[in-house]
Design a protein around this motif. Structure first.
Motif, PDB file in Angstrom:
ATOM      1  N   LEU A 217      32.194  88.948  84.604  1.00 36.32           N
ATOM      2  CA  LEU A 217      32.028  90.326  84.171  1.00 36.32           C
ATOM      3  C   LEU A 217      31.028  91.025  85.077  1.00 36.32           C
ATOM      4  N   PRO A 218      31.324  92.239  85.517  1.00 39.99           N
ATOM      5  CA  PRO A 218      30.348  92.985  86.315  1.00 39.99           C
ATOM      6  C   PRO A 218      29.174  93.411  85.452  1.00 39.99           C
ATOM      7  N   PRO A 312      35.684 102.529  83.346  1.00 41.14           N
ATOM      8  CA  PRO A 312      35.719 101.585  82.227  1.00 41.14           C
ATOM      9  C   PRO A 312      36.102 100.186  82.688  1.00 41.14           C
ATOM     10  N   ILE A 313      35.703  99.208  81.920  1.00 41.44           N
ATOM     11  CA  ILE A 313      36.030  97.802  82.176  1.00 41.44           C
ATOM     12  C   ILE A 313      36.899  97.349  81.014  1.00 41.44           C
ATOM     13  N   LEU A 314      38.195  97.192  81.266  1.00 46.24           N
ATOM     14  CA  LEU A 314      39.150  96.917  80.200  1.00 46.24           C
ATOM     15  C   LEU A 314      40.108  95.814  80.632  1.00 46.24           C
ATOM     16  N   GLY A 315      40.247  94.808  79.782  1.00 45.61           N
ATOM     17  CA  GLY A 315      41.263  93.804  80.048  1.00 45.61           C
ATOM     18  C   GLY A 315      40.750  92.383  80.036  1.00 45.61           C
ATOM     19  N   PHE A 323      38.366  89.032  76.560  1.00 52.54           N
ATOM     20  CA  PHE A 323      38.763  90.360  76.992  1.00 52.54           C
ATOM     21  C   PHE A 323      37.551  91.279  76.925  1.00 52.54           C
ATOM     22  N   ALA A 324      37.539  92.292  77.776  1.00 54.32           N
ATOM     23  CA  ALA A 324      36.430  93.235  77.805  1.00 54.32           C
ATOM     24  C   ALA A 324      36.915  94.635  77.457  1.00 54.32           C
ATOM     25  N   ALA A 325      36.091  95.352  76.712  1.00 47.36           N
ATOM     26  CA  ALA A 325      36.324  96.762  76.408  1.00 47.36           C
ATOM     27  C   ALA A 325      34.965  97.441  76.449  1.00 47.36           C
ATOM     28  N   THR A 326      34.479  97.691  77.653  1.00 49.00           N
ATOM     29  CA  THR A 326      33.133  98.226  77.817  1.00 49.00           C
ATOM     30  C   THR A 326      33.099  99.133  79.044  1.00 49.00           C
ATOM     31  N   PHE A 359      41.223  98.843  85.870  1.00 50.06           N
ATOM     32  CA  PHE A 359      39.990  98.640  85.116  1.00 50.06           C
ATOM     33  C   PHE A 359      39.733  97.173  84.781  1.00 50.06           C
ATOM     34  N   GLU A 360      40.569  96.277  85.305  1.00 51.32           N
ATOM     35  CA  GLU A 360      40.429  94.860  84.963  1.00 51.32           C
ATOM     36  C   GLU A 360      39.069  94.319  85.387  1.00 51.32           C
TER      37      GLU A 360
END
Length: 372
Positions: A217-218, A312-315, A323-326, A359-360
């Motif tokens: 994750l970044p 956004p960071i999604l996926g 999974f990320a939703a941030t 956005f992955e």
């Protein structure tokens, strides 16, 4: 995400009880999954509570990244039906309304996003009489909307619980247990929660969760924003639409006018500063001089989740099951319906209604945060 039920055995653990986490959890419940949401404090009381509630895809993204602009536009289209369904399921009125945005400029020839109507000073002041004469031109975006974001948080909590979800407040996830390839559990100070899939929707606190390598994750960092609200004195008329210029935005609510917002890289400090309060007030008065006589109603601060490139960071992450939703930055409310739909689909192995491949999390792996 609504094309048939998920496997009854699927259990999803969502980390974060804001608009993103609760929205994803609600959609997963509707698809037949079992969902537990863990929130570090009180659900709906983080960035969701502190936001301005604007649904402004054009004025926020008119000249920005085209992929994000497309995602914003898609989410804006989802908002009317999302709001209607949420109110029906929760019994909470969230105040969604298409009031339009008036984007003012103190210089001629500012670029116009698609769908905008250019107004001269007279036409802009006819639409909003309190505007200063210093406004040289304005753009009218009649399709933009707003929602009462604090009511949105309450509605998502009620809808999630009514759909059969488990919601645990004051349950901060401190570590993602994993073996380097897949997630084994979400650890809090009190328990370890296991599931078939995990959604990291912890907003500005994403980077404080241990156990994740840089390749997963970044970095997500908090970006502080202070806001104020003003109340109209007797006889004053509230603006009818959202009004903004290069400095501030003014969002009219039923009984108060929200003025936002500062942006500051200050870590997790949410203290209120007289300097920011005065700057917000002075900037609002510069745009609408009559506001000099409007009393201060409230002053608050929140933390936006900022990603390295502000996208956004999604996926799916590099860890199986995570999974990320941030990283929604300034657009957590605007993006909420599309984030909920997209992440739900990805978790269930289905194609989202909008392309989110840009956005992955895996595209950002190892990125550094760009300081402003």
């Amino acid at each position: 995400c609504r094309h048939g039920p998920a496997s009854p055995a699927m259990k999803v653990v969502v980390i974060g009880g804001g608009a993103a986490g609760l929205g994803v959890g609600w959609r997963l419940l509707q698809a037949g999954a079992q969902v537990t949401v863990l929130d570090r404090a009180q659900p709906g009381h983080g960035a969701t509570w502190a936001a301005a509630g604007m649904i402004a895809p054009a004025s926020e993204h008119g000249g920005d990244n085209p992929t994000e602009a497309g995602f914003a536009s898609y989410s804006s289209v989802l908002w009317p039906s999302f709001a209607k369904e949420l109110e029906e399921k929760s019994g909470v009125q969230i105040g969604y309304r298409r009031c339009g945005s008036l984007v003012c400029s103190h210089r001629e020839g500012a670029p116009a996003p698609a769908g905008a109507r250019r107004l001269d000073t007279a036409a802009a002041r006819a639409l909003e009489p309190m505007l200063t004469c210093a406004v040289q031109s304005a753009l009218w975006l009649e399709d933009e909307a707003q929602v009462e974001n604090r009511a949105l948080g309450r509605a998502l909590v009620r809808a999630f619980l009514a759909a059969g979800g488990e919601l645990l407040a004051n349950e901060p996830v401190v570590r993602i247990e994993n073996d380097g390839a897949r997630v084994l559990g979400a650890r809090t100070p009190f328990n370890v929660f296991e599931g078939d899939a995990y959604v990291l929707a912890a907003g500005a606190w994403t980077g404080r969760i241990e156990g994740l390598a840089d390749s997963v994750l970044p970095p997500v960092v908090p970006v502080k924003g202070e806001m104020i609200s003003l109340v109209p004195p007797p006889g004053a008329v509230m603006p009818a639409c959202v009004v903004r210029d290069e400095h501030v935005y003014l969002v009219p609510r039923a009984t108060r006018l929200c003025v936002g917002a500062t942006m500051e890289n200050a870590g997790f400090d949410t203290s209120l500063t007289p300097r920011a309060r005065q700057w917000l007030f002075d900037s609002a008065v510069a745009l609408m001089p009559d506001l000099a006589h409007w009393p201060l109603h409230e002053h608050w601060a929140g933390l936006r989740p900022g990603s390295p490139d502000r996208l956004p960071i999604l996926g799916q992450t590099a860890l199986s099951g995570l999974f990320a939703a941030t990283g929604q930055y300034r657009n957590g409310i605007l993006f909420a319906p599309a984030v909920a739909e997209s992440l739900c689909a990805l978790i269930l192995g289905r194609a989202p209604g909008v392309d989110v491949r840009s956005f992955e999390p895996r595209l950002f792996a190892g990125a550094e945060f760009a300081q402003e």
